[in-house]
Motif scaffolding. Structure first.
Motif, short mmCIF file in Angstrom:
data_model
loop_
_atom_site.label_atom_id
_atom_site.label_comp_id
_atom_site.label_asym_id
_atom_site.label_seq_id
_atom_site.Cartn_x
_atom_site.Cartn_y
_atom_site.Cartn_z
N GLU A 38 -30.50 -60.00 1.94
CA GLU A 38 -29.20 -60.72 1.63
C GLU A 38 -27.98 -59.70 1.96
OE1 GLU A 38 -26.46 -62.95 -1.61
OE2 GLU A 38 -28.86 -62.95 -1.73
N ARG A 39 -28.27 -58.48 1.57
CA ARG A 39 -27.27 -57.32 1.57
C ARG A 39 -27.19 -57.13 3.05
NH1 ARG A 39 -25.85 -52.51 -0.91
NH2 ARG A 39 -24.08 -51.78 0.07
N ALA A 40 -28.14 -56.69 3.94
CA ALA A 40 -28.26 -56.54 5.25
C ALA A 40 -27.14 -57.64 6.19
CB ALA A 40 -29.40 -56.48 5.70
N ILE A 41 -27.65 -59.01 6.03
CA ILE A 41 -27.06 -59.93 6.66
C ILE A 41 -25.49 -60.13 6.18
CG2 ILE A 41 -27.07 -62.33 7.14
CD1 ILE A 41 -29.26 -60.68 8.36
N LEU B 179 -32.72 -64.02 14.73
CA LEU B 179 -31.38 -64.20 14.22
C LEU B 179 -30.26 -63.63 15.12
CD1 LEU B 179 -29.41 -65.09 12.25
CD2 LEU B 179 -29.86 -63.14 10.73
N ILE B 180 -29.36 -64.45 15.49
CA ILE B 180 -28.05 -64.17 16.23
C ILE B 180 -26.84 -64.35 15.68
CG2 ILE B 180 -26.83 -64.22 18.46
CD1 ILE B 180 -29.32 -65.15 19.94
N ARG C 232 -22.28 -59.11 19.78
CA ARG C 232 -23.43 -59.88 19.52
C ARG C 232 -24.67 -59.05 18.71
NH1 ARG C 232 -26.01 -63.12 24.30
NH2 ARG C 232 -24.63 -64.65 23.78
N PHE C 233 -24.98 -59.25 17.51
CA PHE C 233 -26.08 -58.68 17.17
C PHE C 233 -27.43 -59.40 17.05
CE2 PHE C 233 -22.44 -56.40 14.91
CZ PHE C 233 -22.61 -55.05 15.19
N VAL C 234 -28.57 -58.81 17.42
CA VAL C 234 -29.74 -59.67 17.65
C VAL C 234 -30.77 -58.99 16.49
CG1 VAL C 234 -31.56 -60.63 18.91
CG2 VAL C 234 -29.37 -60.23 19.93
N VAL C 235 -31.10 -60.02 15.48
CA VAL C 235 -32.03 -59.55 14.37
C VAL C 235 -33.16 -60.09 14.64
CG1 VAL C 235 -32.57 -59.17 12.25
CG2 VAL C 235 -30.10 -59.11 12.84
N THR C 236 -34.50 -59.59 14.80
CA THR C 236 -35.90 -60.18 15.01
C THR C 236 -36.66 -59.54 14.15
OG1 THR C 236 -35.43 -59.76 17.27
CG2 THR C 236 -37.49 -60.21 16.95
N GLU D 295 -30.37 -54.88 17.02
CA GLU D 295 -29.89 -54.35 18.16
C GLU D 295 -28.66 -54.99 18.56
OE1 GLU D 295 -32.46 -56.67 21.67
OE2 GLU D 295 -32.61 -54.25 21.45
N LEU D 296 -27.78 -54.26 19.35
CA LEU D 296 -26.57 -54.85 19.84
C LEU D 296 -26.97 -55.12 21.00
CD1 LEU D 296 -23.48 -55.00 19.62
CD2 LEU D 296 -23.35 -52.75 20.42
N ASP D 297 -26.53 -56.42 21.79
CA ASP D 297 -26.71 -56.96 22.91
C ASP D 297 -25.64 -56.42 23.73
OD1 ASP D 297 -27.05 -58.37 25.23
OD2 ASP D 297 -27.23 -60.21 24.34
N GLU D 298 -26.00 -55.48 24.63
CA GLU D 298 -24.84 -54.55 25.54
C GLU D 298 -24.53 -55.59 26.62
OE1 GLU D 298 -26.64 -50.92 26.61
OE2 GLU D 298 -26.85 -50.25 24.38
#
Length: 462
Positions: free
Chosen positions: A351-354, A382-383, A446-450, A436-439
């Motif tokens: 929760e802290r991270a998101i 998660l995007i 856009r941040f992509v969390v997997t 990661e950051l979607d370059e």
């Protein structure tokens, strides 16, 4: 990834290679000995072959025509041979190169004994009035010494030629790889950790080469990481000093003002007090973020992952942000799967991270946020994206490092502490995920969390 076909070749161990070399050397020596014997046989047959009667008859005619000396040289007899013409009563009538003078008498017994004992060729003309005696020296040692010298010389020449080839072959197999290995180690010890030692040799040398290259790469990587860590440490100290200096200076300055000017109006007192409180909160927030970041670095076991429905958890978390979204006038769009998405994670930590990512998005979103959670290839993806100014190329690779902010002035009014994304990344990785950051996304950020789904072997576990 292409594989070098040379590396696929099965190499031979050094012990096996030595055995092969010694066996080859033994076979070579046997071959050289056999060739030497054949050459010795040819030499002896050529030089010491028995002369037939036709040859002796021609020599006799030459002797009669031109003399014994001329006949000797024309027929290319060896220097240690001699010619004699002997009468029927066994006396020397004429001679060339002979130890016997003209008139020397053999006598019947001595003449017969002589021809039986030594290598002598006798020619008797048809008339029979005299004999032609072709005599090889009675000193057998001279003949044997000549043959021995030829045998040794031939053997040594062949042996030296073979050994020269053998040494070159051994040098290619062992010495040259060792020399290349030593040269590469010297280069690596001089600090050239990117040096690659390249050769193909025996199994042990190939393995040693690989280990040295791997060691050099590891040392180079460690040194690069150490240098980068030192640079980050210095930059971290500089950033902390800068970010703490401003609020502390403000607190000190306005506190001294309140203390020095006793007759300030109530409104000014309240204004300066508010500034002190605001800067105190800002410094406190920075210190807390630093503490959290250090705590995450030192205590990896602080995460308590359990299996949860991430889709339901995310809906609950986002519901607490709806009021804040609306207050800030943000347009938001949610796309969360309706199916259960079971993932192993620590809800409080994640929760802290998101939250940090969402706060970053709200700060730079330019009025729009899109949040999506879907199952993609057995993973929970998660995007979180916005349509703000985006992140410049120079910052994309280091956006998750501590104190990285796109505002070079590090104005506290225009951004946070610069630790939010660094903390988010560490928490996500400790929960078994990645961010990661979607370059490729150029409409904003856009941040992509997997995360791996529970049960597929890629989720975090205690």
């Amino acid at each position: 990834m292409k594989t070098n076909p040379i590396l696929l070749k099965k190499s031979v161990s050094i012990s096996r290679q030595f055995f092969i070399n010694y066996a080859l050397l033994f076979i070579i020596l046997l071959g050289v000995g056999t060739i030497t014997l054949l050459a010795n046989y040819v030499y002896v047959e050529t030089v010491y072959e028995d002369l037939d009667q036709d040859f002796l008859e021609e020599m006799y005619k030459d002797a009669k025509k031109s003399g014994l000396k001329a006949a000797f040289k024309e027929n290319e007899l060896p220097d240690y041979a001699y010619l004699e013409i002997v009468s029927t009563d066994y006396k020397v009538i004429d001679q060339f190169n002979s130890p016997h003078k003209v008139g020397f008498s053999y006598g019947l017994n001595a003449f017969l004994k002589h021809t039986d004992t030594y290598d002598t060729d006798l020619f008797i003309p048809e008339k029979g009035e005299e004999y032609l005696l072709l005599y090889f020296p009675a000193d057998d040692f001279i003949q044997l010494d000549d043959v021995f010298f030829f045998t040794i010389l031939f053997f040594m020449v062949c042996l030296m030629a073979i050994l020269y080839w053998y040494v070159k072959r051994t040098s290619v197999q062992l010495i040259q790889p060792i020399q290349k290995l030593l040269k590469g180690i010297d280069s690596i010890s001089s600090g050239n950790y990117g040096e690659k030692i390249v050769f193909e040799a025996n199994q042990e040398l190939n393995e040693l080469r690989s280990k040295v290259n791997q060691m050099a790469q590891t040392i180079g990587t460690e040194i690069a990481l150490k240098e980068r860590s030192e640079q980050l440490r210095k930059q971290l100290i500089l950033d902390i000093s800068h970010d703490l200096k401003t609020p502390l200076t403000n607190i000190q300055g306005y506190a001294e003002t309140l203390n020095s000017f006793k007759h300030l109006s109530r409104a000014d007192q309240q204004k300066y007090t508010d500034i002190i409180v605001s800067n105190s909160k800002r410094a406190n927030r920075l210190i807390h973020d630093l503490f959290d970041l250090s705590h995450l670095d030192m205590e990896h076991d602080a995460v308590s992952p359990e299996v949860h429905d991430m889709a339901e958890w995310l809906r609950t978390l986002l519901s607490s942000f709806v009021e804040e979204f609306e207050e800030k006038g943000l347009e938001y769009q949610l796309d969360i799967t309706e199916s259960p998405l079971m993932v192993t994670f620590d809800p409080l930590k994640l929760e802290r991270a998101i939250t940090n990512i969402l706060q970053n998005g709200m700060t730079y979103s330019d009025g729009y946020l899109f949040i999506s959670l879907q199952e993609v290839q057995n993973q929970a993806v998660l995007i979180i994206e916005d349509r703000g100014s985006g992140i410049p190329v120079d910052y994309q690779e280091k956006i998750f490092e501590p104190f990285v902010r796109m505002d070079d002035s590090r104005n506290g009014e225009t951004g946070g502490t610069g630790l939010g994304l660094a903390i988010a990344k560490k928490i996500i990785e400790q929960n078994g995920g990645s961010i990661e950051l979607d370059e490729r996304y150029d409409a904003g950020c856009r941040f992509v969390v997997t995360f791996g789904k529970h049960g597929d072997g890629s989720s975090a576990s205690r």
